[in-house]
Write a protein that holds these residues in place. Structure first.
Motif, PDB file in Angstrom:
ATOM      1  N   SER A   1       5.633  10.525 -16.888  1.00  0.00           N
ATOM      2  CA  SER A   1       5.209   9.119 -16.862  1.00  0.00           C
ATOM      3  C   SER A   1       6.191   8.227 -17.613  1.00  0.00           C
ATOM      4  O   SER A   1       6.437   7.099 -17.193  1.00  0.00           O
ATOM      5  CB  SER A   1       3.815   8.976 -17.466  1.00  0.00           C
ATOM      6  N   ASN A   2       6.765   8.730 -18.714  1.00  0.00           N
ATOM      7  CA  ASN A   2       7.696   7.878 -19.467  1.00  0.00           C
ATOM      8  C   ASN A   2       8.979   7.596 -18.680  1.00  0.00           C
ATOM      9  O   ASN A   2       9.677   6.631 -18.962  1.00  0.00           O
ATOM     10  CB  ASN A   2       8.004   8.457 -20.848  1.00  0.00           C
ATOM     11  N   LYS A   3       9.292   8.402 -17.656  1.00  0.00           N
ATOM     12  CA  LYS A   3      10.419   8.102 -16.764  1.00  0.00           C
ATOM     13  C   LYS A   3       9.980   7.290 -15.549  1.00  0.00           C
ATOM     14  O   LYS A   3      10.747   6.500 -15.022  1.00  0.00           O
ATOM     15  CB  LYS A   3      11.088   9.400 -16.301  1.00  0.00           C
ATOM     16  N   LEU A   4       8.736   7.499 -15.099  1.00  0.00           N
ATOM     17  CA  LEU A   4       8.259   6.811 -13.900  1.00  0.00           C
ATOM     18  C   LEU A   4       7.860   5.360 -14.184  1.00  0.00           C
ATOM     19  O   LEU A   4       8.110   4.482 -13.352  1.00  0.00           O
ATOM     20  CB  LEU A   4       7.081   7.575 -13.290  1.00  0.00           C
ATOM     21  N   ILE A   5       7.278   5.084 -15.335  1.00  0.00           N
ATOM     22  CA  ILE A   5       6.831   3.717 -15.646  1.00  0.00           C
ATOM     23  C   ILE A   5       7.976   2.702 -15.548  1.00  0.00           C
ATOM     24  O   ILE A   5       7.804   1.657 -14.901  1.00  0.00           O
ATOM     25  CB  ILE A   5       6.111   3.663 -17.008  1.00  0.00           C
ATOM     26  N   PRO A   6       9.161   2.958 -16.127  1.00  0.00           N
ATOM     27  CA  PRO A   6      10.245   1.972 -15.970  1.00  0.00           C
ATOM     28  C   PRO A   6      10.681   1.762 -14.517  1.00  0.00           C
ATOM     29  O   PRO A   6      11.111   0.673 -14.145  1.00  0.00           O
ATOM     30  CB  PRO A   6      11.393   2.555 -16.804  1.00  0.00           C
ATOM     31  N   ILE A   7      10.554   2.811 -13.691  1.00  0.00           N
ATOM     32  CA  ILE A   7      10.888   2.665 -12.267  1.00  0.00           C
ATOM     33  C   ILE A   7       9.862   1.762 -11.592  1.00  0.00           C
ATOM     34  O   ILE A   7      10.224   0.811 -10.893  1.00  0.00           O
ATOM     35  CB  ILE A   7      10.952   4.047 -11.579  1.00  0.00           C
ATOM     36  N   ILE A   8       8.581   2.035 -11.808  1.00  0.00           N
ATOM     37  CA  ILE A   8       7.529   1.215 -11.195  1.00  0.00           C
ATOM     38  C   ILE A   8       7.647  -0.233 -11.649  1.00  0.00           C
ATOM     39  O   ILE A   8       7.464  -1.162 -10.859  1.00  0.00           O
ATOM     40  CB  ILE A   8       6.134   1.791 -11.512  1.00  0.00           C
ATOM     41  N   ASP A   9       7.983  -0.431 -12.908  1.00  0.00           N
ATOM     42  CA  ASP A   9       8.123  -1.791 -13.441  1.00  0.00           C
ATOM     43  C   ASP A   9       9.247  -2.576 -12.766  1.00  0.00           C
ATOM     44  O   ASP A   9       9.244  -3.807 -12.793  1.00  0.00           O
ATOM     45  CB  ASP A   9       8.342  -1.758 -14.948  1.00  0.00           C
TER      46      ASP A   9
ATOM     47  N   TYR B   1       0.874  -1.165   0.000  1.00  0.00           N
ATOM     48  CA  TYR B   1       0.000   0.000   0.000  1.00  0.00           C
ATOM     49  C   TYR B   1       0.917   1.223   0.000  1.00  0.00           C
ATOM     50  O   TYR B   1       1.607   1.487   0.984  1.00  0.00           O
ATOM     51  CB  TYR B   1      -0.926   0.005   1.221  1.00  0.00           C
ATOM     52  N   HIS B   2       0.956   1.896  -1.140  1.00  0.00           N
ATOM     53  CA  HIS B   2       1.770   3.115  -1.261  1.00  0.00           C
ATOM     54  C   HIS B   2       0.854   4.296  -1.005  1.00  0.00           C
ATOM     55  O   HIS B   2      -0.099   4.525  -1.749  1.00  0.00           O
ATOM     56  CB  HIS B   2       2.410   3.208  -2.648  1.00  0.00           C
ATOM     57  N   LEU B   3       1.140   5.058   0.049  1.00  0.00           N
ATOM     58  CA  LEU B   3       0.234   6.116   0.485  1.00  0.00           C
ATOM     59  C   LEU B   3       0.571   7.469  -0.139  1.00  0.00           C
ATOM     60  O   LEU B   3       0.514   8.503   0.506  1.00  0.00           O
ATOM     61  CB  LEU B   3       0.206   6.200   2.009  1.00  0.00           C
ATOM     62  N   GLY B   4       0.900   7.448  -1.408  1.00  0.00           N
ATOM     63  CA  GLY B   4       0.970   8.667  -2.192  1.00  0.00           C
ATOM     64  C   GLY B   4       2.346   9.221  -2.473  1.00  0.00           C
ATOM     65  O   GLY B   4       3.328   8.926  -1.804  1.00  0.00           O
ATOM     66  N   ASP B   5       2.366  10.024  -3.537  1.00  0.00           N
ATOM     67  CA  ASP B   5       3.563  10.693  -4.042  1.00  0.00           C
ATOM     68  C   ASP B   5       4.656   9.694  -4.408  1.00  0.00           C
ATOM     69  O   ASP B   5       5.811   9.816  -3.992  1.00  0.00           O
ATOM     70  CB  ASP B   5       4.073  11.751  -3.050  1.00  0.00           C
ATOM     71  N   ILE B   6       4.279   8.734  -5.232  1.00  0.00           N
ATOM     72  CA  ILE B   6       5.253   7.740  -5.674  1.00  0.00           C
ATOM     73  C   ILE B   6       6.315   8.368  -6.558  1.00  0.00           C
ATOM     74  O   ILE B   6       7.472   7.987  -6.510  1.00  0.00           O
ATOM     75  CB  ILE B   6       4.576   6.525  -6.350  1.00  0.00           C
TER      76      ILE B   6
END
Length: 176
Positions: free
Chosen positions: A60-68, A50-55
């Motif tokens: 998005s094109n930089k954040l998606i590879p991090i989340i993946d 449970y990530h409570l915000g501000d990930i």
């Protein structure tokens, strides 16, 4: 069996948070890599997060590879910066503003209610009957207040690691 974890305020990709929150990193790339490493040290592939915000606070094109690269099944409680990354929505199990979660508690025959929100609340459902409130947003600056049965789960408070439900219980029980 999956383990349940809580965390908040990674601000992946956000250079300004290093200075603002006095984080011990020289660059945003170093910050991102250390936080990814620490996340994956604790969280396994099928664990629930449970990530409570501000990930993140980057495109998005930089954040998606991090989340993946992050282990676990991630549920996102929206923070004040998460509206920037709508294209990342498919990377989460769900996205909500607020969530109530009931989990087993070893000291009770009943389940423990956990109220999850990005922002710290002064009062919440079940506060006076033992419910926990987990939050982020404050980067450790709200823990100085008398926050009985509530906890800042943000990375700035926990050496940039997510914390397990067991750790939450231990931290809150030691504050009673």
């Amino acid at each position: 069996m999956s383990t349940i974890f809580f965390t908040s305020d990674h601000h992946f990709g956000h250079k300004g948070v290093i200075k603002h929150s006095k984080r011990p990193f020289e660059t945003v790339e170093e910050m991102n890599e250390i936080m990814i490493q620490r996340w994956n040290e604790k969280i396994k592939r099928n664990d629930i997060v449970y990530h409570l915000g501000d990930i993140g606070l980057t495109s998005s094109n930089k954040l998606i590879p991090i989340i993946d690269r992050l282990n676990g099944l991630i549920h996102l409680i929206k923070g004040n910066h998460d509206h920037f990354n709508q294209e990342c929505a498919s990377r989460f199990e769900w996205i909500k503003d607020y969530h109530e979660l009931k989990l087993p508690h070893p000291d009770s025959a009943n389940n423990k209610l956990l109220v999850l929100m990005h922002y710290p609340l002064m009062t919440w459902k079940g506060k006076y009957s033992g419910a926990y409130h987990l939050f982020g947003h404050s980067h450790g600056n709200s823990n100085s207040h008398n926050r009985y049965q509530s906890l800042d789960v943000g990375v700035d408070c926990h050496d940039f690691y997510p914390i397990s439900y067991e750790e939450v219980r231990n931290l809150l029980n030691n504050n009673l």
